[in-house]
Design an enzyme around this catalytic site. Structure first.
Site, short mmCIF file in Angstrom:
data_model
loop_
_atom_site.label_atom_id
_atom_site.label_comp_id
_atom_site.label_asym_id
_atom_site.label_seq_id
_atom_site.Cartn_x
_atom_site.Cartn_y
_atom_site.Cartn_z
CB SER A 105 31.10 43.80 42.63
OG SER A 105 31.31 45.01 43.33
CE1 TYR A 143 36.71 43.78 41.30
CE2 TYR A 143 34.95 45.38 41.65
CZ TYR A 143 35.57 44.19 41.98
OH TYR A 143 35.06 43.41 43.00
P1 NAD Z 1 41.13 37.96 47.19
O1 NAD Z 1 42.18 38.75 46.53
O2 NAD Z 1 41.15 37.81 48.68
O3 NAD Z 1 41.04 36.49 46.55
C1 NAD Z 1 41.04 36.33 45.17
C2 NAD Z 1 41.57 34.95 44.84
O4 NAD Z 1 41.54 34.81 43.41
C3 NAD Z 1 43.02 34.72 45.28
O5 NAD Z 1 43.11 33.49 45.96
C4 NAD Z 1 43.80 34.74 43.98
O6 NAD Z 1 44.95 33.87 44.00
C5 NAD Z 1 42.75 34.21 43.01
N1 NAD Z 1 43.05 34.60 41.63
C6 NAD Z 1 43.44 35.81 41.16
N2 NAD Z 1 43.67 35.75 39.84
C7 NAD Z 1 43.40 34.49 39.45
C8 NAD Z 1 43.46 33.79 38.22
N3 NAD Z 1 43.87 34.42 37.10
N4 NAD Z 1 43.12 32.50 38.19
C9 NAD Z 1 42.73 31.85 39.31
N5 NAD Z 1 42.67 32.44 40.51
C10 NAD Z 1 43.00 33.75 40.59
O7 NAD Z 1 39.76 38.62 46.71
P2 NAD Z 1 38.25 38.53 47.29
O8 NAD Z 1 37.95 39.82 47.94
O9 NAD Z 1 38.04 37.27 48.01
O10 NAD Z 1 37.47 38.54 45.90
C11 NAD Z 1 36.87 37.38 45.34
C12 NAD Z 1 35.84 37.83 44.34
O11 NAD Z 1 34.84 38.62 45.01
C13 NAD Z 1 36.40 38.72 43.22
O12 NAD Z 1 35.76 38.40 42.00
C14 NAD Z 1 36.01 40.11 43.68
O13 NAD Z 1 35.90 40.98 42.59
C15 NAD Z 1 34.67 39.83 44.31
N6 NAD Z 1 34.21 40.86 45.23
C16 NAD Z 1 34.95 41.19 46.33
C17 NAD Z 1 34.47 42.16 47.19
C18 NAD Z 1 35.22 42.57 48.41
O14 NAD Z 1 34.88 43.60 49.00
N7 NAD Z 1 36.22 41.83 48.85
C19 NAD Z 1 33.25 42.80 46.92
C20 NAD Z 1 32.53 42.44 45.79
C21 NAD Z 1 33.02 41.47 44.96
#
Ligand code: NAD
Length: 260
Positions: free
Chosen positions: A142, A155
């Site tokens: 991120s 985080y």
């Molecule tokens: P999201 O909440 O939409 O999806 C996350 C997914 O991870 C879900 O399907 C959930 O069921 C799964 N998950 C959660 N805990 C888990 C576990 N213990 N084992 C297996 N699966 C698990 O989130 P997102 O926004 O798609 O985020 C995905 C990744 O991208 C994360 O690592 C997040 O930190 C990173 N990220 C997101 C953003 C953003 O703005 N959305 C920005 C930078 C980084």
């Protein structure tokens, strides 16, 4: 097709960024193992890929459960031989100031991001080393792998640590043809982010519009969210890159929020 018959395991692929990458990999010809805590969401993503003519299997996996991770990777190897590409993407968020933060919440966030990434990395590397085909490991970092924001200490700490794990894998994996890189997105409108908008508004005592404008997008060059497509395209590029020249790197995709 840039990923023809390459076996890709993506964690947290039931929705959001992981799902977008899984579907993009499917369109590029990869065999996609869709891993998620939620069996239903993993199955939905896998079904969407196969409905589109791709190859996919659903894997129910809590990335913090070593046995579940090992069983999931074994199931993928049994079906398709070995893992060629790992995307360690599963993640959660928790909003609280440090002085109010429960130790249990700290541990949960750090565990999903960091312990989870370690466990899937270990299992996938064993497969990549044994196959002799090498591979690509991609971490979902991120902008918070580079910078801090208030209210997100576990985080931010875990995302910084993932950059260290990425570099360690680059050093050790090179001899086996394994590359390791970390994608660092700015804000993407997924359920993880939609949930934080009202939470941050409450903690900061400002409106939800102000959270988006003055917190999330303030430092971008154009006040735009990064999209699922932006992140998926980069994930294809990193998986398909042909040599060890691109390894140990973090690639920031954030509309200029962070410039390195
Ligand atoms: P999201 O909440 O939409 O999806 C996350 C997914 O991870 C879900 O399907 C959930 O069921 C799964 N998950 C959660 N805990 C888990 C576990 N213990 N084992 C297996 N699966 C698990 O989130 P997102 O926004 O798609 O985020 C995905 C990744 O991208 C994360 O690592 C997040 O930190 C990173 N990220 C997101 C953003 C953003 O703005 N959305 C920005 C930078 C980084």
């Amino acid at each position: 097709m840039r990923m023809h018959k390459r076996v890709a395991l993506i964690t947290g692929a039931g929705r959001g960024i992981g799902r977008a990458i899984a579907e993009a990999y499917g369109r590029e010809g990869a065999r996609v193992a869709v891993a998620d805590l939620s069996a239903d969401m993993a199955s939905e993503t896998a079904a969407a890929i196969t409905a589109n003519g791709g190859e996919a299997m659903a894997v129910t996996m809590d990335v913090t459960d070593e046995q579940a991770v090992n069983d999931g990777v074994a199931a993928v190897c049994e079906r398709w031989g070995a893992v060629d590409v790992l995307v360690a993407n599963a993640g959660i968020q928790h909003i609280d100031p440090i002085d109010q933060l429960d130790y249990a919440d700290w541990r949960k966030v750090v565990s999903v991001h960091l312990d989870g990434a370690f466990l899937v990395t270990k299992a996938a590397l064993q497969s990549m080393y044994a196959s002799g085909r090498g591979g690509a490991v991609i971490y979902m970092g991120s902008v918070h792998s580079k910078e801090a924001s208030p209210l997100k200490a576990p985080y931010v700490a875990a995302k910084h640590a993932l950059a260290g794990l990425c570099r360690s894998v680059a050093k050790e994996g090179a001899a086996h043809g394994v590359r390791s890189n970390i994608i660092c997105p700015g804000f993407v409108r997924t359920p993880l982010v939609e949930k934080q908008i009202p939470e941050q508004a409450q903690e900061l005592g400002i409106s939800e519009e102000a959270v988006v404008r003055d917190v999330m997008l303030k430092q971008t060059v154009d006040q735009e969210f990064t999209t699922l497509e932006d992140v998926a395209e980069l994930a294809i590029h990193l998986a398909a890159f042909p040599s060890n020249a691109l390894t140990g790197q973090s690639v920031v995709v954030s509309h200029g929020w962070h410039m390195q």
